[in-house]
Motif scaffolding. Structure first.
Motif: not given
Length: 169
Positions: A98, A122, A125-127, A129
């Protein structure tokens, strides 16, 4: 001369024309991209070993590999002391992916953060964010000034103009 000094000489001080310098960085970034493809494809592995052994395993010469380590260092769970690394130094590449993605955005390196290998590391969605977190980190927000009729920040309960604001006059 330390490996890191050799890298800095090669990257910053080598006498090259602008065209040669552009070619140098183009080749370096292409090699870097290929190494990141390997690291992202095998993201559950923590690489460790002697510096020379790792460089050979990734098929990089030592001078360029120390440059790579210098670049990824802030994305490692335990950063390395780059200046102290020599040929026999034991290295552990335990990457915080991250943080790595955030740092790639910060370096403005689309050839790295747009790699399709990120999809297995990842979720989308997390990328997204992380991208939003990176963008938010670049926005300057001015602190709200204390007005004369606002409560004093010292906690006295008085208006600012009757308390600490009076000292500023």
């Amino acid at each position: 001369m330390s490996l890191h000094s050799e890298w800095l000489d090669l990257a910053q001080n080598a006498p090259r024309s602008q065209k040669e310098n552009n070619l140098f960085w183009e080749q370096y970034f292409e090699e870097e991209k290929e190494l990141y493809k390997v690291l992202l494809s095998d993201h559950e592995t923590t690489y460790f070993g002697a510096f020379d052994t790792l460089a050979e395993g990734f098929e990089w010469d030592g001078t360029r590999f120390i440059g790579f380590l210098d670049g990824i260092n802030t994305s490692l769970k335990t950063p390395l002391v780059i200046e102290d690394i020599d040929h026999d130094t034991e290295i552990t590449l335990d990457i915080d992916f991250e943080k790595l993605l955030f740092n790639m955005y910060d370096a403005k390196a689309p050839w790295l953060y747009e790699l399709p290998e990120w999809e297995a590391v990842l979720p989308a969605e997390r990328r997204q964010e992380i991208f939003k977190e990176w963008k938010a980190s670049k926005i300057f927000k001015a602190e709200k000034k204390v007005g004369p009729n606002d409560p004093c920040p010292c906690g006295s309960g008085k208006k600012y103009k009757k308390c600490c604001g009076r000292l500023a006059e």
